[in-house]
Design an enzyme around this catalytic site. Structure first.
Site, mmCIF file in Angstrom:
data_model
loop_
_atom_site.group_PDB
_atom_site.id
_atom_site.type_symbol
_atom_site.label_atom_id
_atom_site.label_comp_id
_atom_site.label_asym_id
_atom_site.label_seq_id
_atom_site.Cartn_x
_atom_site.Cartn_y
_atom_site.Cartn_z
ATOM 1 N N SER A 151 45.419 43.645 43.932
ATOM 2 C CA SER A 151 44.723 44.791 44.525
ATOM 3 C C SER A 151 45.754 45.619 45.291
ATOM 4 O O SER A 151 46.806 45.086 45.681
ATOM 5 C CB SER A 151 43.661 44.283 45.505
ATOM 6 O OG SER A 151 43.142 45.321 46.296
ATOM 7 N N TYR A 164 41.016 38.760 52.745
ATOM 8 C CA TYR A 164 41.137 39.355 51.403
ATOM 9 C C TYR A 164 42.588 39.806 51.193
ATOM 10 O O TYR A 164 43.187 39.525 50.155
ATOM 11 C CB TYR A 164 40.158 40.526 51.256
ATOM 12 C CG TYR A 164 40.113 41.117 49.858
ATOM 13 C CD1 TYR A 164 39.543 40.414 48.808
ATOM 14 C CD2 TYR A 164 40.639 42.387 49.599
ATOM 15 C CE1 TYR A 164 39.491 40.960 47.522
ATOM 16 C CE2 TYR A 164 40.594 42.940 48.324
ATOM 17 C CZ TYR A 164 40.022 42.217 47.291
ATOM 18 O OH TYR A 164 39.979 42.753 46.018
HETATM 19 N N1 NDP Z 1 36.463 46.740 42.309
HETATM 20 C C1 NDP Z 1 37.533 47.083 43.030
HETATM 21 O O1 NDP Z 1 37.544 48.104 43.740
HETATM 22 C C2 NDP Z 1 38.750 46.234 42.977
HETATM 23 C C3 NDP Z 1 38.754 44.965 42.435
HETATM 24 N N2 NDP Z 1 39.906 44.211 42.483
HETATM 25 C C4 NDP Z 1 39.923 42.860 41.952
HETATM 26 O O2 NDP Z 1 39.484 42.881 40.620
HETATM 27 C C5 NDP Z 1 38.962 41.605 40.270
HETATM 28 C C6 NDP Z 1 37.652 41.792 39.546
HETATM 29 O O3 NDP Z 1 36.695 42.297 40.474
HETATM 30 P P1 NDP Z 1 35.555 43.315 40.060
HETATM 31 O O4 NDP Z 1 35.406 43.345 38.615
HETATM 32 O O5 NDP Z 1 35.814 44.548 40.787
HETATM 33 O O6 NDP Z 1 34.318 42.605 40.790
HETATM 34 P P2 NDP Z 1 32.938 42.040 40.237
HETATM 35 O O7 NDP Z 1 32.190 41.586 41.435
HETATM 36 O O8 NDP Z 1 32.312 43.039 39.353
HETATM 37 O O9 NDP Z 1 33.381 40.777 39.372
HETATM 38 C C7 NDP Z 1 33.804 39.571 39.972
HETATM 39 C C8 NDP Z 1 33.833 38.500 38.898
HETATM 40 O O10 NDP Z 1 34.331 37.290 39.479
HETATM 41 C C9 NDP Z 1 33.514 36.221 39.013
HETATM 42 N N3 NDP Z 1 33.530 35.087 39.937
HETATM 43 C C10 NDP Z 1 33.295 35.101 41.267
HETATM 44 N N4 NDP Z 1 33.320 33.858 41.762
HETATM 45 C C11 NDP Z 1 33.577 33.024 40.723
HETATM 46 C C12 NDP Z 1 33.714 31.629 40.590
HETATM 47 N N5 NDP Z 1 33.601 30.802 41.650
HETATM 48 N N6 NDP Z 1 33.970 31.112 39.370
HETATM 49 C C13 NDP Z 1 34.075 31.922 38.286
HETATM 50 N N7 NDP Z 1 33.976 33.266 38.354
HETATM 51 C C14 NDP Z 1 33.714 33.803 39.553
HETATM 52 C C15 NDP Z 1 32.120 36.835 38.913
HETATM 53 O O11 NDP Z 1 31.300 36.104 38.014
HETATM 54 P P3 NDP Z 1 30.083 35.142 38.402
HETATM 55 O O12 NDP Z 1 29.473 35.670 39.663
HETATM 56 O O13 NDP Z 1 29.192 35.237 37.207
HETATM 57 O O14 NDP Z 1 30.707 33.797 38.562
HETATM 58 C C16 NDP Z 1 32.451 38.191 38.323
HETATM 59 O O15 NDP Z 1 32.556 38.103 36.933
HETATM 60 C C17 NDP Z 1 38.858 40.815 41.576
HETATM 61 O O16 NDP Z 1 39.937 39.920 41.653
HETATM 62 C C18 NDP Z 1 38.987 41.888 42.642
HETATM 63 O O17 NDP Z 1 39.518 41.377 43.824
HETATM 64 C C19 NDP Z 1 41.071 44.699 43.009
HETATM 65 C C20 NDP Z 1 41.099 45.948 43.525
HETATM 66 C C21 NDP Z 1 39.972 46.826 43.559
HETATM 67 O O1 LIG Z 2 40.438 45.362 46.291
HETATM 68 C C1 LIG Z 2 39.979 46.398 46.751
HETATM 69 C C2 LIG Z 2 40.944 47.428 47.039
HETATM 70 S S1 LIG Z 2 40.271 48.799 47.714
HETATM 71 O O2 LIG Z 2 39.218 49.262 46.799
HETATM 72 O O3 LIG Z 2 39.680 48.427 49.021
HETATM 73 O O4 LIG Z 2 41.335 49.795 47.837
#
Ligand code: NDP
Ligand SMILES: O=CCS(=O)(=O)O
Length: 254
Positions: A151, A164
């Protein structure tokens, strides 16, 4: 993607495939010809995604698992090898963001972020390593990939984001260390550092979007597909080209 190589005959495992960035990446890699293993806890969502990929002519395997349990991570990788016989690409996209004031935030939320964002990624990577190294030797492309979704919060710390931030800085650091360790074996490690992306991430805890906009103002968020495109760019490059790090911010996000 001028250099792009097709992924036909390769196998990709994507965590976080039930939502957002993981889901979009699974669709994109399947569309490029990879067989995809879809990992998350919500089986119903994974089943619908697998059906969608199959309807478009792709191949998908559903593995419902909680990646915070190392035995589950081991089972996930075993199932991929049992079904497809190889593993060329690991995308660690599963993640949790539970930001808020540190005095009021329950310790349990901090533990959960460490468990998913760091331990889960670590467990999957550890289990996948021997198979990724093996894939290099048997692939016509002569390369394998780990793409970790960190991120911009893995580059810049902010108030109320401490744990985080800590998990994402750790992901960025571990990815760079692994990159140096494995690059001579043609196993590439890359990190993608997205800014605000329209997924369910901000809804994981009340007040997070308000916290974000109080810091950065209103922002037109990225789409999950924008990040999937970055992942596709990384893994379709030929063996000689290693894209180590990609930062993708919304244009409006300072
Ligand atoms: N959206 C944003 O603004 C940003 C996102 N990110 C990163 O991108 C990545 C994806 O996030 P994003 O798609 O946005 O978020 P979502 O909440 O849409 O997706 C998160 C995913 O993680 C899975 N997950 C959570 N806990 C578990 C677990 N214990 N075991 C298996 N799977 C798990 C969830 O599936 P389920 O609940 O079905 O298990 C889901 O598929 C993350 O690492 C996030 O930190 C980074 C920067 C910005
Ligand atoms: O992971 C999240 C990054 S931001 O959306 O807070 O910039």
């Amino acid at each position: 993607m001028n250099n792009a190589e097709k992924l036909t005959g390769t196998v990709a495992l994507i965590t976080g495939a039930s939502s957002g960035i993981g889901q979009a990446t699974a669709i994109r890699l399947a569309n490029l010809g990879a067989s995809v293993a879809l990992v998350a806890r919500r089986q119903d969502r994974l089943e619908s995604l697998a059906n969608r990929i199959a309807a478009a002519g792709g191949t998908a395997l559903v593995i419902a698992a909680d990646i915070t349990d190392n035995h589950e991570a081991e089972r996930v990788v075993d199932q991929v090898i049992e079904r497809f016989g190889r593993l060329d690409t690991l995308v660690n996209a599963a993640g949790l963001m539970l930001n808020g004031p540190s005095v009021e935030s329950p310790l349990e939320e901090w533990d959960r972020m460490v468990d998913v964002n760091l331990r889960g990624l670590m467990y999957l990577t550890k289990q996948a390593l021997p198979h990724l190294l093996q894939a290099v030797t048997s692939s016509p492309r002569a390369v394998a990939d780990v793409v970790n979704i960190s991120s911009v919060a893995g580059r810049i710390a902010a108030p109320q984001v401490a744990i985080y931030n800590a998990t994402k800085f750790a992901v960025t650091a571990a990815t760079e260390a692994w990159r140096q360790e494995f690059t001579k074996q043609s196993l590439r490690f890359s990190v993608i550092e997205p800014g605000a992306t329209a997924t369910e991430l901000f809804e994981q805890k009340d007040g997070q979007w308000e916290g974000f906009t109080s810091m950065f103002g209103e922002v037109e968020r990225l789409h999950a597909e924008d990040i999937a495109e970055a992942a596709a760019f990384i893994v379709t490059n030929p063996r000689r080209v290693a894209i180590n790090e990609i930062v993708v911010r919304p244009t409006d996000q300072p």
